[in-house]
Design a protein around this motif. Structure first.
Motif, mmCIF file in Angstrom:
data_model
loop_
_atom_site.group_PDB
_atom_site.id
_atom_site.type_symbol
_atom_site.label_atom_id
_atom_site.label_comp_id
_atom_site.label_asym_id
_atom_site.label_seq_id
_atom_site.Cartn_x
_atom_site.Cartn_y
_atom_site.Cartn_z
ATOM 1 N N LEU A 5 0.798 -1.099 0.137
ATOM 2 C CA LEU A 5 0.032 0.103 0.017
ATOM 3 C C LEU A 5 0.769 1.267 0.002
ATOM 4 O O LEU A 5 0.730 2.197 -0.731
ATOM 5 N N ASN A 6 1.967 1.248 0.739
ATOM 6 C CA ASN A 6 2.840 2.462 0.807
ATOM 7 C C ASN A 6 3.568 2.614 -0.396
ATOM 8 O O ASN A 6 3.451 3.751 -0.944
ATOM 9 N N THR A 7 3.902 1.530 -0.935
ATOM 10 C CA THR A 7 4.639 1.371 -2.498
ATOM 11 C C THR A 7 3.729 2.306 -3.495
ATOM 12 O O THR A 7 4.064 3.345 -4.173
ATOM 13 N N VAL A 8 2.269 1.822 -3.390
ATOM 14 C CA VAL A 8 1.480 2.187 -4.500
ATOM 15 C C VAL A 8 1.029 3.902 -4.160
ATOM 16 O O VAL A 8 0.984 4.688 -5.190
ATOM 17 N N GLN A 9 0.965 4.149 -2.840
ATOM 18 C CA GLN A 9 0.603 5.579 -2.526
ATOM 19 C C GLN A 9 1.845 6.245 -3.101
ATOM 20 O O GLN A 9 1.771 7.403 -3.482
ATOM 21 N N ARG A 10 2.990 5.968 -2.613
ATOM 22 C CA ARG A 10 4.398 6.554 -3.167
ATOM 23 C C ARG A 10 4.408 7.222 -4.751
ATOM 24 O O ARG A 10 4.680 8.038 -5.270
ATOM 25 N N GLN A 11 3.878 5.885 -5.435
ATOM 26 C CA GLN A 11 3.588 5.986 -6.978
ATOM 27 C C GLN A 11 2.797 6.961 -7.252
ATOM 28 O O GLN A 11 2.754 7.827 -8.155
ATOM 29 N N PHE A 12 1.485 7.100 -6.648
ATOM 30 C CA PHE A 12 0.440 8.074 -7.055
ATOM 31 C C PHE A 12 1.123 9.502 -6.657
ATOM 32 O O PHE A 12 0.697 10.667 -7.614
ATOM 33 N N GLU A 13 1.983 9.530 -5.304
ATOM 34 C CA GLU A 13 2.285 10.865 -5.194
ATOM 35 C C GLU A 13 3.381 11.543 -6.222
ATOM 36 O O GLU A 13 3.200 12.669 -6.539
ATOM 37 N N ALA A 14 4.173 10.336 -6.683
ATOM 38 C CA ALA A 14 5.065 10.809 -7.605
ATOM 39 C C ALA A 14 4.415 10.717 -9.141
ATOM 40 O O ALA A 14 5.318 11.316 -10.095
ATOM 41 N N GLN A 15 3.289 10.452 -9.164
ATOM 42 C CA GLN A 15 2.646 10.536 -10.635
ATOM 43 C C GLN A 15 3.155 9.642 -11.568
ATOM 44 O O GLN A 15 3.546 10.141 -12.585
ATOM 45 N N THR A 16 3.845 8.338 -11.094
ATOM 46 C CA THR A 16 4.208 7.559 -11.981
ATOM 47 C C THR A 16 3.313 6.164 -12.331
ATOM 48 O O THR A 16 3.925 5.654 -13.006
ATOM 49 N N THR A 17 2.353 6.371 -11.921
ATOM 50 C CA THR A 17 1.267 5.264 -12.285
ATOM 51 C C THR A 17 0.590 5.506 -13.563
ATOM 52 O O THR A 17 0.393 6.656 -14.120
ATOM 53 N N ARG A 18 0.270 4.488 -14.083
ATOM 54 C CA ARG A 18 -0.381 4.435 -15.295
ATOM 55 C C ARG A 18 -1.720 3.448 -15.307
ATOM 56 O O ARG A 18 -2.007 2.660 -16.183
ATOM 57 N N LYS A 19 -2.547 3.964 -14.512
ATOM 58 C CA LYS A 19 -3.815 3.369 -14.375
ATOM 59 C C LYS A 19 -4.947 3.915 -15.504
ATOM 60 O O LYS A 19 -4.878 5.057 -15.715
ATOM 61 N N VAL A 20 -5.779 3.120 -15.873
ATOM 62 C CA VAL A 20 -6.781 3.353 -16.926
ATOM 63 C C VAL A 20 -8.051 2.771 -16.490
ATOM 64 O O VAL A 20 -8.037 1.433 -16.334
ATOM 65 N N TYR A 21 -9.036 3.476 -16.391
ATOM 66 C CA TYR A 21 -10.613 2.835 -16.149
ATOM 67 C C TYR A 21 -11.320 3.241 -17.450
ATOM 68 O O TYR A 21 -11.035 4.471 -17.994
ATOM 69 N N GLU A 22 -12.522 2.623 -17.542
ATOM 70 C CA GLU A 22 -13.391 2.660 -18.383
ATOM 71 C C GLU A 22 -14.810 2.864 -17.747
ATOM 72 O O GLU A 22 -15.051 2.341 -16.973
ATOM 73 N N ALA A 23 -15.649 4.006 -17.966
ATOM 74 C CA ALA A 23 -16.668 4.299 -17.594
ATOM 75 C C ALA A 23 -17.766 5.004 -18.480
ATOM 76 O O ALA A 23 -17.291 5.247 -19.544
#
Length: 94
Positions: A5-23
């Motif tokens: 969880l901490n690793t993923v949160q840091r990735q979001f803070e650094a804006q290095t994640t590449r998540k894609v959602y469809e709605a």
């Protein structure tokens, strides 16, 4: 686990994640792509709900791209740059 969880949160803070959602959102969205930059805060009297607050909210950014229009509704791809609770739901209401 907590370490993940901490690793993923840091990735979001650094804006290095590449998540894609469809709605699918109600109505036809104008434009083909855009960016929603609205700050989010906990709605304390109505927890766990969140709300937009320009005075006290935390930075929240969602990029979007129109994919299609179907039966008067719009299918969009969502690219959150931050990971606030209920961010996509709140941003799509705007």
């Amino acid at each position: 686990d907590k370490k993940a969880l901490n690793t993923v949160q840091r990735q979001f803070e650094a804006q290095t994640t590449r998540k894609v959602y469809e709605a699918v959102v109600m109505g036809e969205v104008s434009g083909n792509q855009g960016c929603i930059n609205l700050p989010i805060i906990v709605d304390w009297p109505n927890r766990p709900r969140q709300m937009i607050s320009h005075t006290d909210g935390r930075y929240a950014l969602t990029r979007w791209q129109k994919l299609s229009v179907e039966n008067g509704n719009t299918r969009v791809a969502l690219f959150p740059k931050t990971g606030r609770s209920h961010q996509l739901r709140l941003h799509m209401q705007q």
